[in-house]
Scaffold this motif. Structure first.
Motif, PDB file in Angstrom:
ATOM      1  N   VAL A 259       0.841  -1.204   0.000  1.00 41.35           N
ATOM      2  CA  VAL A 259       0.000   0.000   0.000  1.00 41.35           C
ATOM      3  C   VAL A 259       0.875   1.252   0.000  1.00 41.35           C
ATOM      4  N   TYR A 260       2.037   1.141   0.636  1.00 42.04           N
ATOM      5  CA  TYR A 260       2.927   2.292   0.813  1.00 42.04           C
ATOM      6  C   TYR A 260       3.967   2.342  -0.312  1.00 42.04           C
ATOM      7  N   HIS A 261       4.325   3.559  -0.699  1.00 46.64           N
ATOM      8  CA  HIS A 261       5.328   3.756  -1.753  1.00 46.64           C
ATOM      9  C   HIS A 261       6.436   4.659  -1.192  1.00 46.64           C
ATOM     10  N   PHE A 262       7.669   4.146  -1.238  1.00 49.48           N
ATOM     11  CA  PHE A 262       8.794   4.860  -0.653  1.00 49.48           C
ATOM     12  C   PHE A 262       9.783   5.294  -1.730  1.00 49.48           C
ATOM     13  N   GLU A 263      10.325   6.499  -1.551  1.00 49.06           N
ATOM     14  CA  GLU A 263      11.440   6.997  -2.357  1.00 49.06           C
ATOM     15  C   GLU A 263      12.564   7.376  -1.412  1.00 49.06           C
ATOM     16  N   PHE A 264      13.795   7.193  -1.878  1.00 50.33           N
ATOM     17  CA  PHE A 264      14.955   7.491  -1.040  1.00 50.33           C
ATOM     18  C   PHE A 264      15.741   8.664  -1.609  1.00 50.33           C
ATOM     19  N   GLU A 265      16.226   9.492  -0.713  1.00 55.43           N
ATOM     20  CA  GLU A 265      17.115  10.586  -1.097  1.00 55.43           C
ATOM     21  C   GLU A 265      18.228  10.663  -0.074  1.00 55.43           C
ATOM     22  N   GLU A 266      19.440  10.840  -0.556  1.00 57.71           N
ATOM     23  CA  GLU A 266      20.594  10.777   0.338  1.00 57.71           C
ATOM     24  C   GLU A 266      20.745  12.051   1.166  1.00 57.71           C
ATOM     25  N   LEU A 267      21.076  11.831   2.421  1.00 55.57           N
ATOM     26  CA  LEU A 267      21.434  12.923   3.321  1.00 55.57           C
ATOM     27  C   LEU A 267      22.949  12.988   3.365  1.00 55.57           C
ATOM     28  N   TRP A 268      23.505  14.066   2.820  1.00 55.41           N
ATOM     29  CA  TRP A 268      24.963  14.215   2.783  1.00 55.41           C
ATOM     30  C   TRP A 268      25.427  14.929   4.046  1.00 55.41           C
ATOM     31  N   VAL A 269      26.328  14.292   4.762  1.00 57.63           N
ATOM     32  CA  VAL A 269      26.812  14.849   6.019  1.00 57.63           C
ATOM     33  C   VAL A 269      27.517  16.180   5.805  1.00 57.63           C
ATOM     34  N   ASP A 270      28.145  16.341   4.637  1.00 61.99           N
ATOM     35  CA  ASP A 270      28.878  17.584   4.367  1.00 61.99           C
ATOM     36  C   ASP A 270      28.113  18.469   3.386  1.00 61.99           C
ATOM     37  N   CYS A 271      26.790  18.342   3.361  1.00 60.03           N
ATOM     38  CA  CYS A 271      26.023  19.027   2.327  1.00 60.03           C
ATOM     39  C   CYS A 271      25.966  20.529   2.549  1.00 60.03           C
ATOM     40  N   GLU A 272      25.816  21.231   1.449  1.00 63.18           N
ATOM     41  CA  GLU A 272      25.540  22.653   1.471  1.00 63.18           C
ATOM     42  C   GLU A 272      24.015  22.836   1.538  1.00 63.18           C
ATOM     43  N   PRO A 273      23.548  24.024   1.825  1.00 64.58           N
ATOM     44  CA  PRO A 273      22.116  24.218   2.033  1.00 64.58           C
ATOM     45  C   PRO A 273      21.203  23.709   0.923  1.00 64.58           C
ATOM     46  N   ASN A 274      21.661  23.769  -0.341  1.00 64.05           N
ATOM     47  CA  ASN A 274      20.778  23.370  -1.432  1.00 64.05           C
ATOM     48  C   ASN A 274      21.072  21.976  -1.973  1.00 64.05           C
ATOM     49  N   HIS A 275      21.939  21.245  -1.279  1.00 61.93           N
ATOM     50  CA  HIS A 275      22.399  19.974  -1.837  1.00 61.93           C
ATOM     51  C   HIS A 275      21.269  18.961  -1.964  1.00 61.93           C
ATOM     52  N   LEU A 276      20.345  18.954  -1.019  1.00 66.26           N
ATOM     53  CA  LEU A 276      19.256  17.983  -1.080  1.00 66.26           C
ATOM     54  C   LEU A 276      18.397  18.206  -2.316  1.00 66.26           C
ATOM     55  N   GLN A 277      18.240  19.441  -2.687  1.00 67.22           N
ATOM     56  CA  GLN A 277      17.425  19.744  -3.851  1.00 67.22           C
ATOM     57  C   GLN A 277      18.085  19.222  -5.119  1.00 67.22           C
ATOM     58  N   GLU A 278      19.413  19.252  -5.168  1.00 65.12           N
ATOM     59  CA  GLU A 278      20.123  18.852  -6.366  1.00 65.12           C
ATOM     60  C   GLU A 278      20.330  17.343  -6.440  1.00 65.12           C
ATOM     61  N   ALA A 279      20.277  16.673  -5.291  1.00 62.92           N
ATOM     62  CA  ALA A 279      20.544  15.241  -5.290  1.00 62.92           C
ATOM     63  C   ALA A 279      19.427  14.489  -5.991  1.00 62.92           C
ATOM     64  N   GLU A 280      19.790  13.487  -6.792  1.00 64.84           N
ATOM     65  CA  GLU A 280      18.793  12.685  -7.480  1.00 64.84           C
ATOM     66  C   GLU A 280      18.194  11.655  -6.527  1.00 64.84           C
ATOM     67  N   THR A 281      16.913  11.382  -6.705  1.00 63.95           N
ATOM     68  CA  THR A 281      16.272  10.351  -5.897  1.00 63.95           C
ATOM     69  C   THR A 281      16.896   9.008  -6.219  1.00 63.95           C
ATOM     70  N   GLN A 282      17.242   8.263  -5.179  1.00 63.20           N
ATOM     71  CA  GLN A 282      17.888   6.971  -5.351  1.00 63.20           C
ATOM     72  C   GLN A 282      16.950   5.869  -4.865  1.00 63.20           C
TER      73      GLN A 282
END
Length: 439
Positions: A126-149
């Protein structure tokens, strides 16, 4: 578009006084706010409750860090727990309460494989999951640029087993819901030879309203995972006194196939028989009839799932015939008990189907001229059993004179005691009838 956002910080060293950790959280929150400012999903942040981190310190710091985030200030929740199982199970309850199914998880890359195992066991399709990496050394906008994995490596079998054990241990410690576990028993089946019973909906851990609390069937299109159902079954086995490792339930096909234990198991069947000691067999029901069979002379037993189709196809007598042919049972010795199931008071069928029940016994159908007459599948089952040679006094159903001995309650009429497909719709729970030959 994600309906909920889950940020997994459980894999990080959590020290609210650490400046690098504070920077990580600031950058992450800024990226999350910017990336999800339009959809504004429910946001859950998983963090670790340990003696080193201290729940209040981490939580207070997170609250302070989020005070400038307008979107998160409205919708985030911090889930501070000792382990991943506790956090995910808590979050699952919140998702189910809101009927949310699409979840994006932001987590460290090294946690992906582990998280997938937890999801596979605690959630259903029933549930649908997507993963996105949390970078320990990320800059403020890094999550936006990271591709869904979504490609996740497999964990070693040993690590998977440890996770399953953690989940099972957690579930075993959960309190029972809706009162004490209750098992209905028939006085017709001799207790010194057979262990048997019919379950109700009390005493389990399933929390979703229509499945609460002692659901004993898992379906991928519902929200109760197999591991929760297994825990309910474990509690039943402990209370009733059987081994859950030797438990076998029919694989419902709404037909009349019968599996004789010891022979090749079919892909699906609605009846099952055995003469093996210590093996527990069962049939589910949530309006359909769970039927139990016992021969105290030959010491053989059976269980069948009899819905309206199975009733018309003769699944009850097919189970009786299997016992006669395989174990040499005499039809006059076989005892049959019909468990909780929908009564004629609540069950209707299209007239074409009702006609077939009318042919078995006109008393099986009420309001026959209606487009959807009321149908009594229990009376039809009794009629077919009696015509097959089962003695009337060896059948127990709701027609017995002493209603104090009645265990064939209408499932639709008793929402506090039983599950019902007719009453609850597609997301219904399931009770069972079970029987075994004592060692």
């Amino acid at each position: 578009m994600a309906e909920a956002l889950l940020i997994d910080l459980l894999g990080l060293e959590m020290n609210s006084q650490d400046s690098s950790f504070q920077k990580l959280l600031h950058n992450m929150l800024e990226a999350v706010e910017k990336h999800y400012s339009v959809s504004a999903p429910s946001v859950y942040i998983m963090c670790c409750q340990t003696q080193q981190s201290g729940r209040n310190g981490v939580q207070d710091w997170l609250l302070k860090a989020m005070s400038s985030s307008q979107i998160l200030k409205r919708s985030f929740e911090i889930i501070c727990t000792a382990n991943t199982t506790a956090a995910l199970y808590t979050i699952k309850q919140k998702l189910d309460e809101k009927d949310l199914s699409i979840i994006k998880i932001i987590l460290p890359a090294q946690r992906k494989a582990l998280m997938r195992v937890f999801i596979d066991h605690l959630f259903t399709s029933v549930y649908h999951f997507e993963f996105e990496e949390l970078w320990v050394d990320c800059e403020p906008n890094h999550l936006q640029e990271a591709e869904t994995q979504n490609e996740v490596q497999m964990l070693p079998a040993q690590d998977t087993e440890l996770i399953v054990n953690e989940i099972q241990t957690y579930l075993e410690r959960l309190p029972s819901l809706k009162g004490e576990l209750t098992i209905l028993k028939s006085a017709l089946i001799p207790g010194d030879i057979f262990l048997h019973g019919f379950t109700t909906r009390a005493g389990g851990i399933s929390y979703i309203p229509t499945l609460s609390s002692f659901n004993l069937f898992s379906n991928p299109i519902r929200r109760d995972p197999k591991i929760v159902v297994r825990e309910n079954l474990r509690r039943l086995a402990n209370a009733a006194g059987f081994d859950p490792k030797t438990y076998h339930s029919v694989k419902v096909n709404h037909a009349n196939d019968v599996w004789i234990m010891g022979k090749t198991e079919p892909k699906s069947y609605d009846g099952i028989t055995t003469n093996q000691r210590g093996v527990t067999i069962a049939a589910p029901g949530a309006d359909c009839i769970p039927v139990l069979f016992a021969d105290p002379v030959k010491k053989a037993c059976g269980a069948a799932h009899s819905g309206w189709r199975g009733t018309l196809m003769g699944v009850a007598m097919a189970t009786v015939s299997a016992m006669i042919e395989e174990y040499g049972c005499n039809v006059r010795d076989i005892l049959v008990v019909l468990g909780p199931s929908v009564g004629a008071c609540c069950y209707t069928l299209p007239q074409e189907s009702a006609k077939e029940f009318h042919q078995i016994d006109p008393k099986c159908v009420r309001s026959f001229d209606s487009p959807t007459p009321y149908v009594d599948i229990r009376r039809a089952t009794r009629a077919l059993l009696e015509s097959g040679g089962i003695l009337p006094q060896n059948i127990q159903d709701d027609s017995i004179a002493d209603q104090n001995q009645n265990i064939t309650f209408c499932t639709a009429c008793h929402p506090d005691k039983f599950y019902s497909h007719v009453r609850d719709g597609s997301n219904f729970g399931t009770q069972i009838g079970f029987i075994s030959i004592r060692n």
